[in-house]
Design an enzyme around this catalytic site. Structure first.
Site, PDB file in Angstrom:
ATOM      1  N   GLY A   1      -3.921 -11.518  -0.778  1.00 36.22           N
ATOM      2  CA  GLY A   1      -4.359 -10.204  -0.080  1.00 36.22           C
ATOM      3  C   GLY A   1      -5.535 -10.512   0.832  1.00 36.22           C
ATOM      4  O   GLY A   1      -6.461  -9.374   1.152  1.00 36.22           O
ATOM      5  N   THR A   2      -5.994 -11.695   1.391  1.00 36.69           N
ATOM      6  CA  THR A   2      -7.198 -11.859   2.245  1.00 36.69           C
ATOM      7  C   THR A   2      -6.817 -10.787   3.378  1.00 36.69           C
ATOM      8  O   THR A   2      -8.050 -10.364   3.822  1.00 36.69           O
ATOM      9  CB  THR A   2      -7.305 -13.377   2.614  1.00 36.69           C
ATOM     10  N   ASN A   3      -5.796 -10.827   3.893  1.00 36.25           N
ATOM     11  CA  ASN A   3      -5.545 -10.018   5.038  1.00 36.25           C
ATOM     12  C   ASN A   3      -5.734  -8.410   4.866  1.00 36.25           C
ATOM     13  O   ASN A   3      -6.450  -7.700   5.374  1.00 36.25           O
ATOM     14  CB  ASN A   3      -4.217  -9.948   5.683  1.00 36.25           C
TER      15      ASN A   3
ATOM     16  N   LEU B   1       6.425 -10.540   1.056  1.00 35.23           N
ATOM     17  CA  LEU B   1       7.549 -11.639   1.194  1.00 35.23           C
ATOM     18  C   LEU B   1       9.000 -11.171   0.889  1.00 35.23           C
ATOM     19  O   LEU B   1       9.803 -11.884   0.808  1.00 35.23           O
ATOM     20  CB  LEU B   1       7.139 -12.795   0.248  1.00 35.23           C
TER      21      LEU B   1
ATOM     22  N   ILE C   1      12.208  -6.244   4.341  1.00 38.50           N
ATOM     23  CA  ILE C   1      12.300  -4.657   4.431  1.00 38.50           C
ATOM     24  C   ILE C   1      13.788  -4.147   4.668  1.00 38.50           C
ATOM     25  O   ILE C   1      14.567  -4.688   5.457  1.00 38.50           O
ATOM     26  CB  ILE C   1      11.355  -4.207   5.507  1.00 38.50           C
TER      27      ILE C   1
ATOM     28  N   ASN D   1       3.611  -6.131  11.185  1.00 34.96           N
ATOM     29  CA  ASN D   1       3.835  -7.468  10.336  1.00 34.96           C
ATOM     30  C   ASN D   1       2.690  -8.367  10.758  1.00 34.96           C
ATOM     31  O   ASN D   1       2.676  -8.334  12.084  1.00 34.96           O
ATOM     32  CB  ASN D   1       5.053  -7.676  10.061  1.00 34.96           C
TER      33      ASN D   1
ATOM     34  N   HIS E   1       2.220 -12.489  11.199  1.00 32.42           N
ATOM     35  CA  HIS E   1       2.591 -13.733  10.946  1.00 32.42           C
ATOM     36  C   HIS E   1       1.995 -14.669  11.419  1.00 32.42           C
ATOM     37  O   HIS E   1       1.464 -14.777  12.674  1.00 32.42           O
ATOM     38  CB  HIS E   1       4.025 -13.658  11.805  1.00 32.42           C
TER      39      HIS E   1
ATOM     40  N   ASP F   1      10.963 -11.188  12.281  1.00 38.46           N
ATOM     41  CA  ASP F   1       9.954 -11.623  13.038  1.00 38.46           C
ATOM     42  C   ASP F   1      10.446 -11.491  14.621  1.00 38.46           C
ATOM     43  O   ASP F   1       9.810 -12.288  15.154  1.00 38.46           O
ATOM     44  CB  ASP F   1       9.559 -13.261  12.896  1.00 38.46           C
TER      45      ASP F   1
ATOM     46  N   GLU G   1      -6.128 -14.306  11.807  1.00 34.50           N
ATOM     47  CA  GLU G   1      -5.192 -13.171  11.213  1.00 34.50           C
ATOM     48  C   GLU G   1      -5.962 -12.004  11.048  1.00 34.50           C
ATOM     49  O   GLU G   1      -6.086 -11.102  11.324  1.00 34.50           O
ATOM     50  CB  GLU G   1      -4.402 -13.881  10.027  1.00 34.50           C
TER      51      GLU G   1
HETATM   52  C1  GRF Z   1      -0.761 -14.869   5.761  1.00 34.15           C
HETATM   53  O1  GRF Z   1      -0.767 -16.240   6.292  1.00 34.15           O
HETATM   54  C2  GRF Z   1       0.428 -14.077   6.335  1.00 34.15           C
HETATM   55  O2  GRF Z   1       0.389 -14.291   7.862  1.00 34.15           O
HETATM   56  C3  GRF Z   1       1.529 -14.497   5.520  1.00 34.15           C
HETATM   57  O3  GRF Z   1       1.226 -14.896   4.379  1.00 34.15           O
HETATM   58  C4  GRF Z   1      -0.112 -15.203   4.209  1.00 34.15           C
HETATM   59  C5  GRF Z   1      -0.763 -13.908   3.359  1.00 34.15           C
HETATM   60  O4  GRF Z   1      -2.007 -14.369   3.249  1.00 34.15           O
HETATM   61  N1  GRF Z   1       2.727 -13.505   5.905  1.00 34.15           N
HETATM   62  P1  GRF Z   1      -2.976 -13.229   2.346  1.00 34.15           P
HETATM   63  O5  GRF Z   1      -2.342 -13.024   1.131  1.00 34.15           O
HETATM   64  O6  GRF Z   1      -3.158 -12.047   3.206  1.00 34.15           O
HETATM   65  O7  GRF Z   1      -4.000 -13.913   1.909  1.00 34.15           O
END
Ligand code: GRF
Length: 188
Positions: free
Chosen positions: A14-16, A83, A86, A100, A102, A143, A174
Site C-alpha cells: 500500500g505505498t501508493n 491483484l 475486476i 489503475n 501500472h 491494462d 508512481e
Molecule cells: C505497484 O508497483 C503498482 O503499480 C502495482 O503493484 C504495486 C503495488 O505497490 N500494480 P504498493 O502496494 O502500492 O506499494
C-alpha cells in the site's frame, strides 16, 4: 473543481495508498479517501488505512465489493496494487470511474501476468533504456483503458543493478503521478 469520494483497492504493502493519504492530508487534492478495500486480510495497506482513520474492509466476493462501494457512495475507484481482476459487472456499474496504476509505460509490459516485480524483471532483462508508470481508466481489456497520465524513467544501469532497485525507482514515479491523476479527474 469536484470533491470525489474515493475507494482505494489494495492487495499488498500500500505505498501508493500511503502517497494518496499523505497528499490528501497536505491538501494536494480536494477529494477524500472514504474507503480502503483489500482481497487479502494480510495486506499492510489495511493497517495504513486504519492508522489514518479510514474505513478498511476485507472483501471476498465481487458482489460484496459492489455493495460496499454503493453503500459508501463512492465516486471514483482507485486500483493501487490490487491483484484481483475486476468483474465486468463492476466495470459496467462504474464506467469511466475506475482507475489503475501500472508500473510500466503502457502499452509496453502490460496485460495478464504483467504486474509488480514481474514487470521490472522483464524490463531489466530486456535492458530497456526507459521505463516508467501509467495511470489509466479500467476497461474490460486488462491494462488497455484510456491513459490519464504517464511519466518516464531513464534507466541508468550503472546505478540500477537489479529488478528490485528498478521497482523502487519506478514506485517513486508512481507515488507522484497517482495523486496528479486524482487532480486531473477533479478538474474535468
Ligand atoms: C505497484 O508497483 C503498482 O503499480 C502495482 O503493484 C504495486 C503495488 O505497490 N500494480 P504498493 O502496494 O502500492 O506499494
Amino acid at each position: 473543481m469536484q470533491k470525489l469520494k474515493l475507494a482505494v483497492l489494495v492487495s499488498g504493502s500500500g505505498t501508493n495508498l500511503q502517497s494518496l493519504i499523505d497528499a490528501q492530508k497536505e491538501g494536494y487534492f480536494n477529494s477524500e479517501i472514504a474507503l480502503v478495500v483489500s482481497n487479502k486480510a494480510s495486506a499492510y495497506g489495511l493497517t495504513r488505512a486504519e492508522n489514518a482513520g479510514i474505513k478498511a474492509l476485507v472483501i471476498k466476493s465481487d458482489k460484496e465489493l459492489l455493495d460496499a462501494l454503493l453503500e459508501n457512495e463512492i465516486d471514483l475507484i482507485v486500483l493501487a496494487g490490487y491483484l484481483k481482476v475486476i468483474s465486468s459487472e463492476l466495470i459496467n456499474a462504474y464506467e469511466n470511474k475506475i482507475i489503475n496504476i501500472h508500473p510500466s509505460l503502457l502499452p509496453e509490459y502490460g496485460g495478464h501476468g504483467m504486474y509488480g516485480l514481474y514487470v521490472h524483471e522483464k524490463v531489466f532483462a530486456d535492458k530497456k533504456d526507459q521505463t516508467g508508470a501509467t495511470v489509466h481508466y479500467v476497461t474490460a481489456e486488462v491494462d488497455e483503458g484510456p491513459i490519464i497520465i504517464q511519466k518516464k524513467l531513464i534507466v541508468d544501469y550503472d546505478v540500477i543493478k537489479s529488478p528490485e532497485e528498478l521497482q523502487k525507482a519506478v514506485l517513486v514515479i508512481e507515488h507522484q503521478i497517482l495523486k496528479e491523476a486524482i487532480k486531473i479527474i477533479e478538474e474535468q
